[in-house]
Design a protein around this motif. Structure first.
Motif, PDB file in Angstrom:
ATOM      1  N   GLN A   1       0.819  -1.207   0.000  1.00 14.72           N
ATOM      2  CA  GLN A   1       0.000   0.000   0.000  1.00 14.72           C
ATOM      3  C   GLN A   1       0.858   1.265   0.000  1.00 14.72           C
ATOM      4  O   GLN A   1       0.553   2.240  -0.691  1.00 14.72           O
ATOM      5  N   GLU A   2       1.923   1.255   0.766  1.00 11.56           N
ATOM      6  CA  GLU A   2       2.803   2.422   0.826  1.00 11.56           C
ATOM      7  C   GLU A   2       3.416   2.710  -0.544  1.00 11.56           C
ATOM      8  O   GLU A   2       3.503   3.866  -0.977  1.00 11.56           O
ATOM      9  N   ALA A   3       3.830   1.643  -1.248  1.00  6.48           N
ATOM     10  CA  ALA A   3       4.452   1.829  -2.561  1.00  6.48           C
ATOM     11  C   ALA A   3       3.429   2.212  -3.631  1.00  6.48           C
ATOM     12  O   ALA A   3       3.717   3.034  -4.520  1.00  6.48           O
ATOM     13  N   PHE A   4       2.227   1.626  -3.563  1.00  7.96           N
ATOM     14  CA  PHE A   4       1.251   1.816  -4.632  1.00  7.96           C
ATOM     15  C   PHE A   4       0.411   3.081  -4.464  1.00  7.96           C
ATOM     16  O   PHE A   4      -0.094   3.615  -5.459  1.00  7.96           O
ATOM     17  N   ARG A   5       0.268   3.591  -3.259  1.00  9.84           N
ATOM     18  CA  ARG A   5      -0.651   4.705  -3.003  1.00  9.84           C
ATOM     19  C   ARG A   5      -0.453   5.884  -3.977  1.00  9.84           C
ATOM     20  O   ARG A   5      -1.442   6.425  -4.492  1.00  9.84           O
ATOM     21  N   PRO A   6       0.780   6.307  -4.275  1.00 10.67           N
ATOM     22  CA  PRO A   6       0.926   7.439  -5.211  1.00 10.67           C
ATOM     23  C   PRO A   6       0.467   7.127  -6.634  1.00 10.67           C
ATOM     24  O   PRO A   6       0.274   8.045  -7.432  1.00 10.67           O
ATOM     25  N   HIS A   7       0.298   5.858  -6.953  1.00 14.39           N
ATOM     26  CA  HIS A   7      -0.070   5.449  -8.314  1.00 14.39           C
ATOM     27  C   HIS A   7      -1.517   4.952  -8.398  1.00 14.39           C
ATOM     28  O   HIS A   7      -1.924   4.431  -9.442  1.00 14.39           O
ATOM     29  N   LEU A   8      -2.260   5.117  -7.344  1.00 16.25           N
ATOM     30  CA  LEU A   8      -3.593   4.520  -7.238  1.00 16.25           C
ATOM     31  C   LEU A   8      -4.564   5.146  -8.236  1.00 16.25           C
ATOM     32  O   LEU A   8      -4.865   6.337  -8.181  1.00 16.25           O
ATOM     33  N   LYS A   9      -5.030   4.330  -9.177  1.00 20.02           N
ATOM     34  CA  LYS A   9      -6.054   4.760 -10.127  1.00 20.02           C
ATOM     35  C   LYS A   9      -6.661   3.528 -10.782  1.00 20.02           C
ATOM     36  O   LYS A   9      -6.063   2.453 -10.783  1.00 20.02           O
ATOM     37  N   LEU A  10      -7.851   3.696 -11.335  1.00 21.09           N
ATOM     38  CA  LEU A  10      -8.502   2.603 -12.046  1.00 21.09           C
ATOM     39  C   LEU A  10      -7.810   2.350 -13.381  1.00 21.09           C
ATOM     40  O   LEU A  10      -7.229   3.253 -13.989  1.00 21.09           O
ATOM     41  N   ILE A  11      -7.899   1.108 -13.843  1.00 23.54           N
ATOM     42  CA  ILE A  11      -7.435   0.779 -15.188  1.00 23.54           C
ATOM     43  C   ILE A  11      -8.228   1.609 -16.206  1.00 23.54           C
ATOM     44  O   ILE A  11      -9.425   1.868 -16.021  1.00 23.54           O
ATOM     45  N   ASP A  12      -7.574   2.012 -17.271  1.00 24.43           N
ATOM     46  CA  ASP A  12      -8.181   2.907 -18.261  1.00 24.43           C
ATOM     47  C   ASP A  12      -9.551   2.398 -18.719  1.00 24.43           C
ATOM     48  O   ASP A  12      -9.714   1.222 -19.063  1.00 24.43           O
ATOM     49  N   GLY A  13     -10.509   3.298 -18.711  1.00 22.11           N
ATOM     50  CA  GLY A  13     -11.853   3.004 -19.188  1.00 22.11           C
ATOM     51  C   GLY A  13     -12.792   2.435 -18.146  1.00 22.11           C
ATOM     52  O   GLY A  13     -14.009   2.400 -18.360  1.00 22.11           O
ATOM     53  N   LEU A  14     -12.256   1.985 -17.009  1.00 25.01           N
ATOM     54  CA  LEU A  14     -13.114   1.315 -16.030  1.00 25.01           C
ATOM     55  C   LEU A  14     -14.076   2.283 -15.363  1.00 25.01           C
ATOM     56  O   LEU A  14     -15.227   1.930 -15.097  1.00 25.01           O
ATOM     57  N   GLY A  15     -13.632   3.509 -15.085  1.00 21.57           N
ATOM     58  CA  GLY A  15     -14.528   4.472 -14.437  1.00 21.57           C
ATOM     59  C   GLY A  15     -15.784   4.702 -15.255  1.00 21.57           C
ATOM     60  O   GLY A  15     -16.907   4.657 -14.723  1.00 21.57           O
ATOM     61  N   THR A  16     -15.617   4.925 -16.547  1.00 26.34           N
ATOM     62  CA  THR A  16     -16.769   5.128 -17.434  1.00 26.34           C
ATOM     63  C   THR A  16     -17.625   3.874 -17.516  1.00 26.34           C
ATOM     64  O   THR A  16     -18.868   3.948 -17.517  1.00 26.34           O
ATOM     65  N   PHE A  17     -16.973   2.711 -17.577  1.00 25.63           N
ATOM     66  CA  PHE A  17     -17.698   1.437 -17.647  1.00 25.63           C
ATOM     67  C   PHE A  17     -18.556   1.243 -16.399  1.00 25.63           C
ATOM     68  O   PHE A  17     -19.730   0.848 -16.487  1.00 25.63           O
ATOM     69  N   LEU A  18     -18.005   1.514 -15.223  1.00 26.52           N
ATOM     70  CA  LEU A  18     -18.763   1.364 -13.974  1.00 26.52           C
ATOM     71  C   LEU A  18     -19.949   2.320 -13.937  1.00 26.52           C
ATOM     72  O   LEU A  18     -21.053   1.938 -13.515  1.00 26.52           O
ATOM     73  N   GLU A  19     -19.735   3.540 -14.368  1.00 20.84           N
ATOM     74  CA  GLU A  19     -20.821   4.528 -14.351  1.00 20.84           C
ATOM     75  C   GLU A  19     -21.967   4.095 -15.264  1.00 20.84           C
ATOM     76  O   GLU A  19     -23.144   4.205 -14.885  1.00 20.84           O
ATOM     77  N   GLU A  20     -21.641   3.593 -16.448  1.00 18.89           N
ATOM     78  CA  GLU A  20     -22.687   3.187 -17.385  1.00 18.89           C
ATOM     79  C   GLU A  20     -23.408   1.936 -16.903  1.00 18.89           C
ATOM     80  O   GLU A  20     -24.636   1.829 -17.003  1.00 18.89           O
ATOM     81  N   ALA A  21     -22.641   0.964 -16.358  1.00 21.98           N
ATOM     82  CA  ALA A  21     -23.280  -0.240 -15.821  1.00 21.98           C
ATOM     83  C   ALA A  21     -24.207   0.114 -14.660  1.00 21.98           C
ATOM     84  O   ALA A  21     -25.309  -0.438 -14.537  1.00 21.98           O
ATOM     85  N   HIS A  22     -23.765   1.027 -13.834  1.00 22.16           N
ATOM     86  CA  HIS A  22     -24.581   1.478 -12.702  1.00 22.16           C
ATOM     87  C   HIS A  22     -25.848   2.159 -13.207  1.00 22.16           C
ATOM     88  O   HIS A  22     -26.945   1.941 -12.661  1.00 22.16           O
ATOM     89  N   ARG A  23     -25.722   2.969 -14.254  1.00 18.37           N
ATOM     90  CA  ARG A  23     -26.885   3.655 -14.824  1.00 18.37           C
ATOM     91  C   ARG A  23     -27.895   2.648 -15.369  1.00 18.37           C
ATOM     92  O   ARG A  23     -29.115   2.869 -15.287  1.00 18.37           O
ATOM     93  N   GLN A  24     -27.377   1.524 -15.897  1.00 19.15           N
ATOM     94  CA  GLN A  24     -28.250   0.489 -16.441  1.00 19.15           C
ATOM     95  C   GLN A  24     -28.738  -0.482 -15.361  1.00 19.15           C
ATOM     96  O   GLN A  24     -29.395  -1.473 -15.668  1.00 19.15           O
ATOM     97  N   LEU A  25     -28.395  -0.209 -14.118  1.00 23.43           N
ATOM     98  CA  LEU A  25     -28.826  -1.027 -12.970  1.00 23.43           C
ATOM     99  C   LEU A  25     -28.272  -2.449 -13.031  1.00 23.43           C
ATOM    100  O   LEU A  25     -28.914  -3.403 -12.563  1.00 23.43           O
ATOM    101  N   ILE A  26     -27.094  -2.604 -13.616  1.00 21.62           N
ATOM    102  CA  ILE A  26     -26.430  -3.906 -13.636  1.00 21.62           C
ATOM    103  C   ILE A  26     -25.731  -4.112 -12.297  1.00 21.62           C
ATOM    104  O   ILE A  26     -24.877  -3.315 -11.919  1.00 21.62           O
ATOM    105  N   PRO A  27     -26.093  -5.157 -11.548  1.00 17.70           N
ATOM    106  CA  PRO A  27     -25.449  -5.381 -10.250  1.00 17.70           C
ATOM    107  C   PRO A  27     -23.966  -5.703 -10.422  1.00 17.70           C
ATOM    108  O   PRO A  27     -23.574  -6.406 -11.364  1.00 17.70           O
ATOM    109  N   MET A  28     -23.144  -5.197  -9.495  1.00 17.78           N
ATOM    110  CA  MET A  28     -21.702  -5.420  -9.576  1.00 17.78           C
ATOM    111  C   MET A  28     -21.132  -5.761  -8.210  1.00 17.78           C
ATOM    112  O   MET A  28     -21.617  -5.289  -7.180  1.00 17.78           O
ATOM    113  N   ALA A  29     -20.080  -6.590  -8.237  1.00 18.66           N
ATOM    114  CA  ALA A  29     -19.434  -7.023  -6.993  1.00 18.66           C
ATOM    115  C   ALA A  29     -17.946  -7.201  -7.234  1.00 18.66           C
ATOM    116  O   ALA A  29     -17.493  -7.336  -8.371  1.00 18.66           O
ATOM    117  N   ILE A  30     -17.210  -7.213  -6.147  1.00 22.08           N
ATOM    118  CA  ILE A  30     -15.812  -7.620  -6.162  1.00 22.08           C
ATOM    119  C   ILE A  30     -15.728  -9.028  -5.604  1.00 22.08           C
ATOM    120  O   ILE A  30     -16.345  -9.342  -4.581  1.00 22.08           O
TER     121      ILE A  30
END
Length: 224
Positions: free
Chosen positions: A84-113
């Motif tokens: 966590q200490e090493a990765f924290r400065p680089h913490l971000k979603l993989i490219d395109g995932l933020g938009t993908f999550l927003e659209e899936a959420h808008r379509q009411l597609i359930p999501m989990a980790i």
């Protein structure tokens, strides 16, 4: 919980699938295993052991009985703090995932980790990237008895979402995770962040290999 037979859900592995952090995990494990614990392993050899629970990794490398459960717990947490200490400065979603999550959420597609990471690391990602509004369900290593490639992680996520396993699409980056999805009766999309296509052999449940979530195939999953 009653499942909904005709619904669709997305289940994401975490490390290497939502965030491109596996190199940081490899570095942390390599330092712990070789410098701290004396194992004679290259980084590539360490990489091959990085699946399942931390305690399982230690047993694979050192054998049964080398460490007590308490010792393995301390080693595991030390590794995660270094990661966590090493990765924290680089913490971000993989490219395109933020938009993908927003659209899936808008379509009411359930999501989990569905991750072999401990809750400590899952919370680190969910909270620092403000993902809980999109992903209310998270199954971590602390929530299952048997980790990947056993299907328990993904089956539990599907149950918590209320979606039949065959209607869940798993996003993974590791062959063991894709195997877990197969054993759960789920298809998988593979992120090639850590492993190359040939490393997945002939696993029959792979829908596509993608570099990131801007791939045209990933977008089709929102319109089917």
């Amino acid at each position: 919980m009653t499942t909904t037979p005709l619904s669709k859900a997305f289940i994401f592995d975490l490390n290497g699938t939502m965030i491109d952090d596996m190199g940081f995990h490899t570095d942390a494990w390599h330092g712990i295993l070789t410098k701290d614990l004396g194992a004679d392993l290259t980084k590539e050899e360490v990489k091959l052991q990085m699946y399942g629970k931390n305690e399982e990794l230690l047993v694979r490398v050192f054998g049964e009985g080398r460490f007590t459960n308490e010792e393995m717990g301390k080693i595991s947490m030390e590794k995660e703090h270094r990661y966590q200490e090493a990765f924290r400065p680089h913490l971000k979603l993989i490219d395109g995932l933020g938009t993908f999550l927003e659209e899936a959420h808008r379509q009411l597609i359930p999501m989990a980790i569905g991750s072999a990471a401990i809750t400590f690391n899952v919370d680190f990602i969910l909270d620092n990237l403000d993902l809980r509004p999109f992903i209310p369900v998270a199954v971590s290593a602390n929530d299952v008895q048997i980790s990947k490639p056993h299907p328990e992680t993904f089956l539990k996520a599907a149950e918590m979402l209320g979606i039949d396993p065959e209607n869940c699409i798993v996003f993974e980056d590791n062959p063991k995770g894709v195997e877990a999805a197969l054993r759960a009766g789920m298809n998988s999309v593979v992120l090639t962040t850590m492993h190359e296509e040939h490393e997945f052999g002939d696993l029959p449940n792979i829908l596509a290999f993608v570099k990131d979530y801007n791939d045209p195939f990933v977008r089709t999953l929102l319109t089917e």
